[in-house]
Design a protein around this motif. Structure first.
Motif, PDB file in Angstrom:
ATOM      1  N   PRO A  13      46.595  39.292  36.330  1.00  0.00           N
ATOM      2  CA  PRO A  13      46.816  39.352  34.875  1.00  0.00           C
ATOM      3  C   PRO A  13      47.283  38.019  34.275  1.00  0.00           C
ATOM      4  CG  PRO A  13      47.703  41.295  35.930  1.00  0.00           C
ATOM      5  CD  PRO A  13      47.250  40.403  37.043  1.00  0.00           C
ATOM      6  N   ALA A  14      48.155  37.282  34.969  1.00  0.00           N
ATOM      7  CA  ALA A  14      48.657  36.014  34.419  1.00  0.00           C
ATOM      8  C   ALA A  14      47.541  34.975  34.342  1.00  0.00           C
ATOM      9  CB  ALA A  14      49.818  35.493  35.273  1.00  0.00           C
ATOM     10  N   ASP A  33      40.109  32.291  42.654  1.00  0.00           N
ATOM     11  CA  ASP A  33      40.778  33.388  43.378  1.00  0.00           C
ATOM     12  C   ASP A  33      39.804  33.928  44.434  1.00  0.00           C
ATOM     13  OD1 ASP A  33      42.011  35.833  44.202  1.00  0.00           O
ATOM     14  OD2 ASP A  33      43.136  35.851  42.336  1.00  0.00           O
ATOM     15  N   GLY A  39      44.003  40.759  41.050  1.00  0.00           N
ATOM     16  CA  GLY A  39      45.288  40.626  41.746  1.00  0.00           C
ATOM     17  C   GLY A  39      45.837  41.995  42.103  1.00  0.00           C
ATOM     18  N   GLN A  40      47.126  42.187  41.867  1.00  0.00           N
ATOM     19  CA  GLN A  40      47.768  43.456  42.231  1.00  0.00           C
ATOM     20  C   GLN A  40      47.261  44.645  41.411  1.00  0.00           C
ATOM     21  OE1 GLN A  40      52.224  43.155  42.719  1.00  0.00           O
ATOM     22  NE2 GLN A  40      51.778  41.032  42.201  1.00  0.00           N
ATOM     23  N   ASN A  49      52.447  51.845  31.270  1.00  0.00           N
ATOM     24  CA  ASN A  49      53.368  51.055  30.446  1.00  0.00           C
ATOM     25  C   ASN A  49      52.740  49.758  29.941  1.00  0.00           C
ATOM     26  OD1 ASN A  49      53.251  49.801  32.887  1.00  0.00           O
ATOM     27  ND2 ASN A  49      55.436  49.928  33.348  1.00  0.00           N
ATOM     28  N   VAL A  81      42.481  28.108  47.140  1.00  0.00           N
ATOM     29  CA  VAL A  81      43.031  26.752  47.079  1.00  0.00           C
ATOM     30  C   VAL A  81      43.834  26.502  48.354  1.00  0.00           C
ATOM     31  CG1 VAL A  81      44.554  25.190  45.829  1.00  0.00           C
ATOM     32  CG2 VAL A  81      43.098  26.782  44.576  1.00  0.00           C
ATOM     33  N   GLY A 111      50.963  34.967  42.004  1.00  0.00           N
ATOM     34  CA  GLY A 111      51.537  36.294  42.131  1.00  0.00           C
ATOM     35  C   GLY A 111      52.448  36.500  43.325  1.00  0.00           C
ATOM     36  N   ASP A 270      54.173  36.879  38.366  1.00  0.00           N
ATOM     37  CA  ASP A 270      55.086  37.308  39.434  1.00  0.00           C
ATOM     38  C   ASP A 270      55.578  36.175  40.325  1.00  0.00           C
ATOM     39  OD1 ASP A 270      54.712  39.860  38.535  1.00  0.00           O
ATOM     40  OD2 ASP A 270      54.065  40.694  40.458  1.00  0.00           O
ATOM     41  N   GLN A 278      55.747  42.618  35.828  1.00  0.00           N
ATOM     42  CA  GLN A 278      54.864  43.675  35.379  1.00  0.00           C
ATOM     43  C   GLN A 278      53.594  43.057  34.822  1.00  0.00           C
ATOM     44  OE1 GLN A 278      56.124  47.578  34.567  1.00  0.00           O
ATOM     45  NE2 GLN A 278      56.184  46.766  36.614  1.00  0.00           N
ATOM     46  N   VAL A 279      52.607  43.900  34.530  1.00  0.00           N
ATOM     47  CA  VAL A 279      51.353  43.396  33.960  1.00  0.00           C
ATOM     48  C   VAL A 279      51.621  42.757  32.594  1.00  0.00           C
ATOM     49  CG1 VAL A 279      49.041  44.022  33.196  1.00  0.00           C
ATOM     50  CG2 VAL A 279      50.028  45.158  35.186  1.00  0.00           C
TER      51      VAL A 279
HETATM   52  C1  LIG Z   1      51.340  49.301  43.887  1.00  0.00           C
HETATM   53  C2  LIG Z   1      51.703  48.543  42.620  1.00  0.00           C
HETATM   54  C3  LIG Z   1      51.936  49.248  41.449  1.00  0.00           C
HETATM   55  C4  LIG Z   1      52.267  48.562  40.266  1.00  0.00           C
HETATM   56  N1  LIG Z   1      52.444  49.288  39.122  1.00  0.00           N
HETATM   57  C5  LIG Z   1      52.622  48.630  37.937  1.00  0.00           C
HETATM   58  C6  LIG Z   1      52.693  49.351  36.708  1.00  0.00           C
HETATM   59  O1  LIG Z   1      52.595  50.589  36.670  1.00  0.00           O
HETATM   60  N2  LIG Z   1      52.865  48.640  35.563  1.00  0.00           N
HETATM   61  C7  LIG Z   1      52.950  47.277  35.544  1.00  0.00           C
HETATM   62  O2  LIG Z   1      53.066  46.690  34.468  1.00  0.00           O
HETATM   63  N3  LIG Z   1      52.915  46.572  36.706  1.00  0.00           N
HETATM   64  C8  LIG Z   1      52.752  47.211  37.897  1.00  0.00           C
HETATM   65  N4  LIG Z   1      52.692  46.501  39.068  1.00  0.00           N
HETATM   66  C9  LIG Z   1      52.986  45.048  39.040  1.00  0.00           C
HETATM   67  C10 LIG Z   1      51.820  44.223  38.496  1.00  0.00           C
HETATM   68  O3  LIG Z   1      50.626  44.565  39.173  1.00  0.00           O
HETATM   69  C11 LIG Z   1      52.141  42.751  38.689  1.00  0.00           C
HETATM   70  O4  LIG Z   1      53.342  42.433  38.021  1.00  0.00           O
HETATM   71  C12 LIG Z   1      51.038  41.843  38.153  1.00  0.00           C
HETATM   72  O5  LIG Z   1      49.796  42.129  38.776  1.00  0.00           O
HETATM   73  C13 LIG Z   1      51.386  40.371  38.373  1.00  0.00           C
HETATM   74  O6  LIG Z   1      50.309  39.583  37.947  1.00  0.00           O
HETATM   75  P1  LIG Z   1      50.115  38.068  38.433  1.00  0.00           P
HETATM   76  O7  LIG Z   1      48.882  37.603  37.746  1.00  0.00           O
HETATM   77  O8  LIG Z   1      51.358  37.322  38.262  1.00  0.00           O
HETATM   78  O9  LIG Z   1      49.881  38.129  40.005  1.00  0.00           O
HETATM   79  P2  LIG Z   1      48.950  38.998  40.970  1.00  0.00           P
HETATM   80  O10 LIG Z   1      48.485  40.236  40.299  1.00  0.00           O
HETATM   81  O11 LIG Z   1      49.733  39.104  42.226  1.00  0.00           O
HETATM   82  O12 LIG Z   1      47.671  38.054  41.212  1.00  0.00           O
HETATM   83  C14 LIG Z   1      47.775  36.858  41.918  1.00  0.00           C
HETATM   84  C15 LIG Z   1      46.408  36.416  42.401  1.00  0.00           C
HETATM   85  O13 LIG Z   1      46.513  35.090  42.957  1.00  0.00           O
HETATM   86  C16 LIG Z   1      45.592  34.970  44.018  1.00  0.00           C
HETATM   87  N5  LIG Z   1      45.982  33.859  44.904  1.00  0.00           N
HETATM   88  C17 LIG Z   1      47.071  33.763  45.697  1.00  0.00           C
HETATM   89  N6  LIG Z   1      47.054  32.589  46.393  1.00  0.00           N
HETATM   90  C18 LIG Z   1      45.920  31.939  46.017  1.00  0.00           C
HETATM   91  C19 LIG Z   1      45.338  30.682  46.382  1.00  0.00           C
HETATM   92  N7  LIG Z   1      45.908  29.860  47.275  1.00  0.00           N
HETATM   93  N8  LIG Z   1      44.159  30.325  45.815  1.00  0.00           N
HETATM   94  C20 LIG Z   1      43.551  31.127  44.892  1.00  0.00           C
HETATM   95  N9  LIG Z   1      44.069  32.332  44.506  1.00  0.00           N
HETATM   96  C21 LIG Z   1      45.229  32.729  45.064  1.00  0.00           C
HETATM   97  C22 LIG Z   1      45.656  36.324  44.722  1.00  0.00           C
HETATM   98  O14 LIG Z   1      44.454  36.571  45.454  1.00  0.00           O
HETATM   99  C23 LIG Z   1      45.833  37.296  43.525  1.00  0.00           C
HETATM  100  O15 LIG Z   1      44.596  37.845  43.126  1.00  0.00           O
HETATM  101  C24 LIG Z   1      52.374  47.146  40.272  1.00  0.00           C
HETATM  102  C25 LIG Z   1      52.145  46.443  41.455  1.00  0.00           C
HETATM  103  C26 LIG Z   1      51.804  47.127  42.620  1.00  0.00           C
HETATM  104  C27 LIG Z   1      51.539  46.359  43.901  1.00  0.00           C
END
Ligand SMILES: Cc1cc2nc3c(=O)[nH]c(=O)nc-3n(C[C@H](O)[C@H](O)[C@H](O)COP(=O)(O)OP(=O)(O)OC[C@H]3O[C@@H](n4cnc5c(N)ncnc54)[C@H](O)[C@@H]3O)c2cc1C
Length: 300
Positions: A13-14, A33, A39-40, A49, A81, A111, A270, A278-279
């Motif tokens: 999401p970020a 990616d 991602g998550q 939410n 990367v 993340g 994250d 969160q998302v």
């Molecule tokens: C089971 C579960 C349930 C959840 N339920 C909720 C909910 O109900 N509501 C809510 O708001 N949030 C929920 N969350 C949390 C939410 O999913 C996260 O806060 C959110 O996805 C964070 O987004 P992000 O983009 O920071 O990181 P992430 O979603 O972690 O994405 C990071 C991405 O970076 C990539 N990456 C890592 N290293 C590298 C690299 N070296 N090179 C290239 N790419 C790389 C990974 O492959 C990944 O796809 C839940 C999480 C989980 C695991």
């Protein structure tokens, strides 16, 4: 080697939000990616939410994110990367498993991942009864008995999801109270298939070929076909440890503009030291990081 204005590492999401904003500002970007968009999100069964979506499936939201990216003429590159170096003229050189990319700025959006309990049987039975993702693995435990470990939102949400599939769910939490939102605690109380065991830790996961039971530190052994572990997350930040300042858990330190200690490098979602993961907060961070990147690229 190719050149872009900015590289976004991670398409959760970020990262996707940063990409949408930077694309609309008119920059040449690379969104990298190895897992594609989501991602998550891909591990979330239902999100209740995220404004605008009463009840969204994680993978569906990821699909919608990707559609919006494509609509703006951008797409994720399935690329990992591997390293980042500083060039003499103040740019960054990224080495990936596909090619080398030179860029003026980086947004880290890598993340976080689930943390492990570090107990006997956990590694041995991963994929054979030990899981960190109810959405991914829940259907394998239809009409079976499972243990869920944790007391936060994810643990309770997923215990409720598993209760729809499994014959019985034993929710084990180390404290005497859950940390999760009250609405989830109430739902758990009213779900007759969930039994809570408080003030207990799982100390071993047992079986021969597959999980057959788990042992708690109160001496109890629970017969179960699976165990779902939701006890927190660790940042995916190892790659940046020599580049940016981090807190003692490895979360990247940023200010309110998502600037890290390294000029030209921003962090969002994250992976950074934030109060809520969160998302909705990840997307918010992604937007701020993109705006700060725009300011940086315009002035440098
Ligand atoms: C089971 C579960 C349930 C959840 N339920 C909720 C909910 O109900 N509501 C809510 O708001 N949030 C929920 N969350 C949390 C939410 O999913 C996260 O806060 C959110 O996805 C964070 O987004 P992000 O983009 O920071 O990181 P992430 O979603 O972690 O994405 C990071 C991405 O970076 C990539 N990456 C890592 N290293 C590298 C690299 N070296 N090179 C290239 N790419 C790389 C990974 O492959 C990944 O796809 C839940 C999480 C989980 C695991």
């Amino acid at each position: 080697m190719r050149n872009v204005d900015a590289v976004i590492i991670g398409a959760g999401p970020a990262g996707v939000t940063s990409a949408i904003y930077l694309k609309r500002y008119g920059y040449e970007i690379a969104l990298l990616d190895p897992m594609g968009v989501g991602g998550q999100l891909m591990m979330i069964n239902e999100i209740e939410n995220y404004p605008g979506f009463k009840n969204a499936k994680g993978f569906k939201l990821a699909q919608d994110f990707e559609e919006q990216l494509n609509f703006l003429g951008s797409e994720v590159e399935y690329t990992l990367v591997k390293s980042i170096e500083k060039t003499e003229d103040g740019k960054f050189l990224l080495k990936t498993d596909v090619d080398d990319i030179e860029t003026r700025g980086i947004i880290i959006a890598t993340g976080a991942k689930h943390s492990k309990l570090g107990i006997p049987g956990e590694d041995k039975f991963e994929g054979k009864g030990v899981s960190y993702c109810a959405t991914c693995d829940g259907p394998f435990f239809k009409n079976k008995k499972v243990v869920v470990v944790g007391g936060g939102d994810t643990a309770l949400t997923d215990a409720l999801y598993l209760a729809k599939l499994c014959s019985e769910v034993i929710l084990v939490h180390r404290r005497d109270q859950f940390r999760a939102q009250k609405i989830l605690q109430d739902r758990v109380k009213n779900e007759e298939k969930i039994k809570c065991v408080m003030k207990a830790n799982v100390v071993s996961i047992n079986g021969e070929e597959k999980v057959t039971s788990v042992t708690l530190d109160n001496g109890e052994t629970i017969q179960a076909d699976g165990i779902f572990i939701f006890t927190g997350i660790v940042p995916t930040s190892e790659l940046f440890k020599d580049l940016t300042e981090m807190d003692n858990r490895g979360f990247i330190i940023t200010n309110g503009k998502m600037e890290t200690s390294h000029k030209g490098i921003f962090a969002a979602g994250d992976v950074r030291n934030t109060a809520l993961r969160q998302v909705v907060t990840a997307t918010g961070d992604g937007a701020v990081a993109a705006a700060s990147m725009d300011e940086y690229l315009s002035n440098n």
